[in-house]
Design a protein around this motif. Structure first.
Motif, PDB file in Angstrom:
ATOM      1  N   ILE A 236     -72.605  27.987  -2.160  1.00 36.00           N
ATOM      2  CA  ILE A 236     -72.691  29.363  -1.758  1.00 36.00           C
ATOM      3  C   ILE A 236     -71.248  30.027  -1.773  1.00 36.00           C
ATOM      4  O   ILE A 236     -70.149  29.140  -1.327  1.00 36.00           O
ATOM      5  CB  ILE A 236     -73.432  29.196  -0.193  1.00 36.00           C
ATOM      6  CG1 ILE A 236     -74.784  28.378  -0.373  1.00 36.00           C
ATOM      7  CG2 ILE A 236     -73.457  30.536   0.527  1.00 36.00           C
ATOM      8  CD1 ILE A 236     -75.607  28.324   1.009  1.00 36.00           C
ATOM      9  N   PRO A 237     -71.278  31.383  -1.919  1.00 39.62           N
ATOM     10  CA  PRO A 237     -69.934  31.785  -1.897  1.00 39.62           C
ATOM     11  C   PRO A 237     -69.163  31.688  -0.496  1.00 39.62           C
ATOM     12  O   PRO A 237     -69.900  31.750   0.317  1.00 39.62           O
ATOM     13  CB  PRO A 237     -70.201  33.079  -2.078  1.00 39.62           C
ATOM     14  CG  PRO A 237     -71.287  33.370  -3.053  1.00 39.62           C
ATOM     15  CD  PRO A 237     -72.113  31.982  -2.397  1.00 39.62           C
ATOM     16  N   PRO A 238     -67.871  31.402  -0.421  1.00 40.08           N
ATOM     17  CA  PRO A 238     -67.330  31.216   0.869  1.00 40.08           C
ATOM     18  C   PRO A 238     -67.490  32.331   1.860  1.00 40.08           C
ATOM     19  O   PRO A 238     -67.678  32.216   3.063  1.00 40.08           O
ATOM     20  CB  PRO A 238     -65.851  31.020   0.390  1.00 40.08           C
ATOM     21  CG  PRO A 238     -65.871  30.481  -1.022  1.00 40.08           C
ATOM     22  CD  PRO A 238     -67.147  31.222  -1.387  1.00 40.08           C
ATOM     23  N   SER A 239     -67.556  33.641   1.174  1.00 35.92           N
ATOM     24  CA  SER A 239     -67.474  34.753   2.246  1.00 35.92           C
ATOM     25  C   SER A 239     -68.978  34.737   2.955  1.00 35.92           C
ATOM     26  O   SER A 239     -69.045  35.587   3.917  1.00 35.92           O
ATOM     27  CB  SER A 239     -67.283  36.028   1.284  1.00 35.92           C
ATOM     28  OG  SER A 239     -68.184  36.119   0.452  1.00 35.92           O
ATOM     29  N   MET A 240     -69.860  34.078   2.462  1.00 31.09           N
ATOM     30  CA  MET A 240     -71.126  34.042   2.984  1.00 31.09           C
ATOM     31  C   MET A 240     -71.624  32.644   4.046  1.00 31.09           C
ATOM     32  O   MET A 240     -72.441  32.923   4.704  1.00 31.09           O
ATOM     33  CB  MET A 240     -72.045  34.052   2.055  1.00 31.09           C
ATOM     34  CG  MET A 240     -73.383  34.674   2.186  1.00 31.09           C
ATOM     35  SD  MET A 240     -74.331  34.639   0.905  1.00 31.09           S
ATOM     36  CE  MET A 240     -73.957  35.936  -0.281  1.00 31.09           C
ATOM     37  N   HIS A 241     -70.614  32.015   4.095  1.00 30.67           N
ATOM     38  CA  HIS A 241     -70.802  30.716   4.659  1.00 30.67           C
ATOM     39  C   HIS A 241     -71.128  31.107   6.336  1.00 30.67           C
ATOM     40  O   HIS A 241     -72.119  30.500   6.707  1.00 30.67           O
ATOM     41  CB  HIS A 241     -69.587  29.764   4.585  1.00 30.67           C
ATOM     42  CG  HIS A 241     -69.328  29.128   3.269  1.00 30.67           C
ATOM     43  ND1 HIS A 241     -68.426  28.349   3.082  1.00 30.67           N
ATOM     44  CD2 HIS A 241     -70.180  29.236   2.206  1.00 30.67           C
ATOM     45  CE1 HIS A 241     -68.431  27.827   1.893  1.00 30.67           C
ATOM     46  NE2 HIS A 241     -69.516  28.447   1.141  1.00 30.67           N
ATOM     47  N   SER A 242     -70.400  31.796   6.870  1.00 30.68           N
ATOM     48  CA  SER A 242     -70.576  31.693   8.191  1.00 30.68           C
ATOM     49  C   SER A 242     -71.845  32.435   8.604  1.00 30.68           C
ATOM     50  O   SER A 242     -72.791  31.834   9.443  1.00 30.68           O
ATOM     51  CB  SER A 242     -69.486  32.643   8.839  1.00 30.68           C
ATOM     52  OG  SER A 242     -69.670  32.754  10.434  1.00 30.68           O
ATOM     53  N   SER A 243     -72.338  33.514   7.963  1.00 29.24           N
ATOM     54  CA  SER A 243     -73.520  34.183   8.260  1.00 29.24           C
ATOM     55  C   SER A 243     -74.832  33.473   7.713  1.00 29.24           C
ATOM     56  O   SER A 243     -75.825  33.409   8.363  1.00 29.24           O
ATOM     57  CB  SER A 243     -73.427  35.369   7.354  1.00 29.24           C
ATOM     58  OG  SER A 243     -72.481  36.455   7.930  1.00 29.24           O
ATOM     59  N   TYR A 244     -74.338  32.539   6.674  1.00 29.29           N
ATOM     60  CA  TYR A 244     -75.634  31.888   6.299  1.00 29.29           C
ATOM     61  C   TYR A 244     -75.967  30.508   7.400  1.00 29.29           C
ATOM     62  O   TYR A 244     -77.282  30.547   7.378  1.00 29.29           O
ATOM     63  CB  TYR A 244     -75.114  31.141   4.793  1.00 29.29           C
ATOM     64  CG  TYR A 244     -75.981  29.838   4.486  1.00 29.29           C
ATOM     65  CD1 TYR A 244     -77.187  30.098   4.112  1.00 29.29           C
ATOM     66  CD2 TYR A 244     -75.263  28.854   4.488  1.00 29.29           C
ATOM     67  CE1 TYR A 244     -77.859  28.942   3.819  1.00 29.29           C
ATOM     68  CE2 TYR A 244     -75.970  27.332   4.332  1.00 29.29           C
ATOM     69  CZ  TYR A 244     -77.470  27.647   3.838  1.00 29.29           C
ATOM     70  OH  TYR A 244     -78.015  26.559   3.500  1.00 29.29           O
ATOM     71  N   ARG A 245     -74.935  30.179   7.791  1.00 31.96           N
ATOM     72  CA  ARG A 245     -75.312  28.979   8.793  1.00 31.96           C
ATOM     73  C   ARG A 245     -76.065  29.511  10.106  1.00 31.96           C
ATOM     74  O   ARG A 245     -76.702  28.919  10.707  1.00 31.96           O
ATOM     75  CB  ARG A 245     -73.973  28.488   9.315  1.00 31.96           C
ATOM     76  CG  ARG A 245     -73.308  27.514   8.371  1.00 31.96           C
ATOM     77  CD  ARG A 245     -72.187  26.861   8.970  1.00 31.96           C
ATOM     78  NE  ARG A 245     -71.290  26.019   7.839  1.00 31.96           N
ATOM     79  CZ  ARG A 245     -70.000  26.320   7.510  1.00 31.96           C
ATOM     80  NH1 ARG A 245     -69.827  27.357   7.935  1.00 31.96           N
ATOM     81  NH2 ARG A 245     -69.575  25.698   6.582  1.00 31.96           N
ATOM     82  N   GLY A 270     -67.050  42.906   2.818  1.00 28.44           N
ATOM     83  CA  GLY A 270     -68.232  41.992   3.214  1.00 28.44           C
ATOM     84  C   GLY A 270     -68.507  41.167   1.910  1.00 28.44           C
ATOM     85  O   GLY A 270     -68.199  41.879   0.805  1.00 28.44           O
ATOM     86  N   PHE A 271     -69.528  40.243   2.136  1.00 23.92           N
ATOM     87  CA  PHE A 271     -70.002  39.378   0.898  1.00 23.92           C
ATOM     88  C   PHE A 271     -70.859  40.531  -0.120  1.00 23.92           C
ATOM     89  O   PHE A 271     -71.296  40.117  -1.112  1.00 23.92           O
ATOM     90  CB  PHE A 271     -70.606  38.310   1.248  1.00 23.92           C
ATOM     91  CG  PHE A 271     -71.654  38.440   2.286  1.00 23.92           C
ATOM     92  CD1 PHE A 271     -72.895  38.864   2.280  1.00 23.92           C
ATOM     93  CD2 PHE A 271     -71.217  38.103   3.685  1.00 23.92           C
ATOM     94  CE1 PHE A 271     -73.849  38.975   3.301  1.00 23.92           C
ATOM     95  CE2 PHE A 271     -71.956  38.095   4.709  1.00 23.92           C
ATOM     96  CZ  PHE A 271     -73.225  38.516   4.587  1.00 23.92           C
TER      97      PHE A 271
END
Length: 795
Positions: A236-245, A270-271
């Motif tokens: 998963i793209p790093p910019s999306m990690h926080s929101s994905y979790r 943003g992503f």
């Protein structure tokens, strides 16, 4: 409703569904309740997809299928798969939709870039936000298996088997949520623990937020196998990690809704802040954007790489761009993007989507659009049919040849090379050449030069009857162009098209035009002229080597001497100069004359020999009554005035008599020379005024008595009188007299510069004896040489 029942009843009674679609190839869907097949609409042959549900085999899942049909027909959103028609029979339920492909195929093939995947997730997030917020509903079965890609490449949401409005107390999701295939892998932890009724005690967005998180994992990693993978960030793209979790948080109340996830991604940096997503959001309003906004849009479009979804550009971006160019003032820059996208279109797609717009744009008065069309013509010419180019585009394009803007004229000339193969012979050799003739005289030197280059490159397309005439005229005129590159272009064009001309044109028309370029002021032109000259000289020499040695007839026999020409072919020792061999041939003929003057037909004798004393100049110049005035011909004057040259000498004057006696036999052969006044070879100097010879009397200062012109007959008489026993003047060189029985051809009317006419027949008459006159002595330098015949070395 009654209509739907009638359709179903009709389908049941006929045994097959009353469905205006044909079924095609089958596309299996893993883990779903539907069988997907390609189809076509019978009316227009347009593509579609058909979802089939076998009732007999899946009776327990029939409520899910019927709920999906109901929700697909009532829920309208761009991100939802578009339904065309539905029908239910006793055994099957059919849903006809737009042509789609399962997203799972692309994921297995790993055929999508990260940016394309973000763009697809962005579209799905917008659709789920709409379902949750505006429709107050829960999808309940969001996963890779419920997402499809349309013909445009956009991601479409389906799988509405348990989609429910949370305002309904008996929503289907409560009772049938667990019946969805593979629901165990995708069910949120709280529902797996307490059942689907737990939805009522948690936020409405919680279920779909968790499933959207599992969808993100599948898009970047493949199949989601269970809740233990939730929260893993691999792929998963790093910019999306926080929101994905936060989406897959085990606490439903702490989960980030899909709407909030969308907002976070759309923030600056943003992503979801990507050029492709920006393009998607702004394409629909392109025609209403300001110049600055349109410029920014095109800059974003230019940042896109080739791995972005081609189908979306072809079906969504391209039509909007074309509309912007035609009606929204998009301008040349937008059209360049249109051409870039159209490279990936098939020929059929180009013909249907781009060709009509191109034809319309050629009729636009906007010069910037016209130049852009001409610049991009090489990119689309292979896609355009000959009929389209010749009948629709070229008639509009020719206005550019005469446009007031030089850039339009120049680009129009250059574009001829691109479209020439698509034009008919009639158009090329007629209208096109007419316009190129105008541009070859254009005030702009660059346009003249390009016209010359254009003619050289399209020479093979010109008809055989037109090619030589047009090209020689155009190129030889360009050789005199004051613009150095125009002259150089003409030389290069002549070198490249040398095979288009015949040998006679090469020798008579082209080579003489090339000669001045050999001493051109510009070395560039001189060098090219030398190369071009070598090409044509080689051709002419090769041709001349294959020619016969002579075109003259075989030598005549002895009894046919009356028709032999006066001038013989030059011998090897007589070719020192053109004048030398011409005059020496004449004197050689004179030396072969022999015999005596024959009496006239009426019995009056002609004097056998001239007196030693020559007649006076006045007698020589005075024309006899009733006859045309006679004087020395241009040939005689040319011979007298010529400087002495080394030539064969005549030995006896009797040979001279034989030459002229032979020439006077039968009809007067002077007619064979034709109009001598047109041939400078035998003419006196052109600046001498034309006067009648008898109008000027001789004087001491002017011994020739004709304003500087030599009295050829008088001079011969004087030479004959110098020596005793000299023979009379040859026939034809004696003075003319009136009322004679001599043939009329002997008397000749002459002017100072040319022979005006010769009598065609011999006439009978009386012969008057010439009056004795005293010869005028002329100093014929050099006097030291003692010639027996008096001709000297002048011949």
């Amino acid at each position: 409703m009654n209509l739907f029942k009638s359709v179903v009843a009709s389908a049941i009674s006929s045994g097959i569904p009353n469905f205006p679609y044909t079924f095609g190839d089958r596309q299996d869907i893993e883990g779903g309740i539907w069988v997907l097949q390609n189809g076509q609409k019978r009316d227009d042959g347009s593509n579609c997809s058909i979802f089939s549900f076998d009732i007999n085999s899946n009776k327990g899942l029939l409520p899910l299928a019927r709920n999906a049909v109901k929700k697909l027909r009532t829920l309208r959103h761009p991100g939802v798969i578009k339904v065309l028609d539905t029908v239910e029979t006793e055994t099957f339920i059919y849903i006809a939709t737009e042509r789609v492909v399962p997203l799972r195929w692309h994921i297995k093939r790993k055929s999508m870039s990260i940016e394309t995947s973000k763009w697809g997730l962005f579209g799905v997030a917008q659709t789920i936000k709409f379902i949750n917020d505006e429709a107050s509903s829960v999808h309940g079965a969001l996963r890779v298996g419920s997402i499809y890609t349309g013909e445009s490449g956009e991601w479409k949401v389906a799988g509405f088997e348990v989609l429910s409005n949370m305002k309904d107390d008996d929503a289907i999701i409560y009772n049938y949520g667990s019946l969805v295939p593979d629901s165990g892998r995708y069910t949120p932890p709280e529902l797996a623990k307490s059942g689907w009724n737990e939805i009522k005690r948690h936020p409405l967005t919680a279920v779909d937020a968790y499933n959207f998180g599992t969808l993100i994992f599948e898009v970047f990693n493949g199949d989601f196998m269970g809740s233990d993978q939730a929260g893993q960030t691999k792929g998963i793209p790093p910019s999306m990690h926080s929101s994905y979790r936060r989406l897959v948080n085990s606490n439903p109340k702490a989960r980030l809704s899909v709407g909030n996830f969308l907002e976070q991604g759309r923030r600056n940096g943003g992503f979801f802040d990507t050029p492709l997503i920006k393009l998607t959001e702004s394409i629909d309003s392109l025609g209403m954007k300001t110049e600055e906004e349109r410029e920014q849009f095109l800059n974003d479009l230019g940042q896109l790489s080739d791995d972005f979804p081609e189908d979306y550009f072809k079906l969504k971006i391209l039509p909007e761009l074309i509309k912007s160019v035609e009606f929204g003032g998009g301008g040349p820059k937008v059209f360049e993007v249109v051409m870039k996208i159209s490279k990936k279109l098939s020929d059929e797609e180009f013909e249907a989507k781009v060709t009509p717009a191109v034809v319309r744009l050629f009729s636009s008065p906007d010069r910037a659009i016209r130049v852009s069309l001409l610049d991009n013509l090489p990119l689309m010419i292979d896609r355009l049919s000959q009929k389209t180019v010749n009948d629709k585009i070229f008639p509009q394009m020719v206005t550019g040849f005469t446009d007031a803007a030089p850039i339009v004229r120049e680009q129009t000339v250059k574009s001829v090379l691109t479209i020439i193969e698509k034009l008919t012979d009639r158009t090329i050799n007629g209208e096109l050449l007419k316009y190129l003739a105008k541009t070859s005289n254009d005030e702009q030197p660059g346009i003249r030069t390009n016209t010359t280059i254009c003619l050289g490159k399209i020479s093979k397309n010109l008809s055989v009857g037109t090619r030589s005439k047009v090209l020689i005229a155009a190129f030889t005129r360009s050789l005199r162009d004051p613009f150095v590159h125009a002259r150089n272009a003409a030389l290069m064009a002549l070198a490249a098209t040398s095979e288009s001309f015949g040998e006679e044109d090469c020798a008579n028309r082209i080579l003489p035009s090339l000669c001045p370029c050999l001493i051109d002021k510009e070395k560039l032109v001189r060098d090219q002229a030398s190369k071009t000259m070598d090409i044509y000289l080689h051709r002419v020499r090769k041709f001349s080597s294959s020619m016969a040695d002579t075109a003259l007839p075989p030598p005549a026999t002895a009894d046919a001497t009356a028709n032999t020409p006066r001038m013989s072919t030059p011998q090897a020792n007589e070719v020192a100069s053109w004048a030398g061999w011409a005059i020496s041939s004449f004197t050689n003929k004179v030396s072969t004359a022999a015999g005596e003057i024959q009496p006239a037909s009426n019995g009056t004798s002609v004097p056998a020999a001239r007196p030693n004393s020559a007649p006076t100049a006045n007698d020589v110049r005075r024309p006899a009554a009733g006859t045309a005035s006679a004087s020395a011909s241009a040939l005689h004057r040319q011979a007298v005035s010529s400087p002495p040259a080394a030539s064969a000498r005549t030995s006896t004057s009797s040979n001279t008599n034989d030459y002229f006696q032979d020439s006077m036999t039968g009809e007067d052969d002077m007619d064979a020379w034709g109009p001598l006044q047109d041939d400078s070879f035998f003419d006196a100097p052109s600046e001498a005024p034309t006067k009648v010879a008898s109008s000027v009397a001789p004087s001491a200062a002017n011994p020739f008595g004709d304003d500087g012109e030599p009295d050829f007959a008088g001079w011969l008489a004087a030479q004959a009188g110098k020596k005793p026993g000299s023979k009379p003047l040859p026939k034809g060189l004696a003075k003319s007299t009136s009322n004679t029985n001599r043939p009329a051809s002997v008397g000749r009317a002459a002017t100072t510069g040319s022979v005006s006419g010769i009598a065609a027949k011999k006439t009978a008459g009386t012969v008057s004896k010439p009056k004795p006159v005293t010869a005028k002595k002329i100093d014929t330098t050099p006097a030291a040489t003692d010639d027996d015949d008096g001709w000297g070395e002048g011949w």
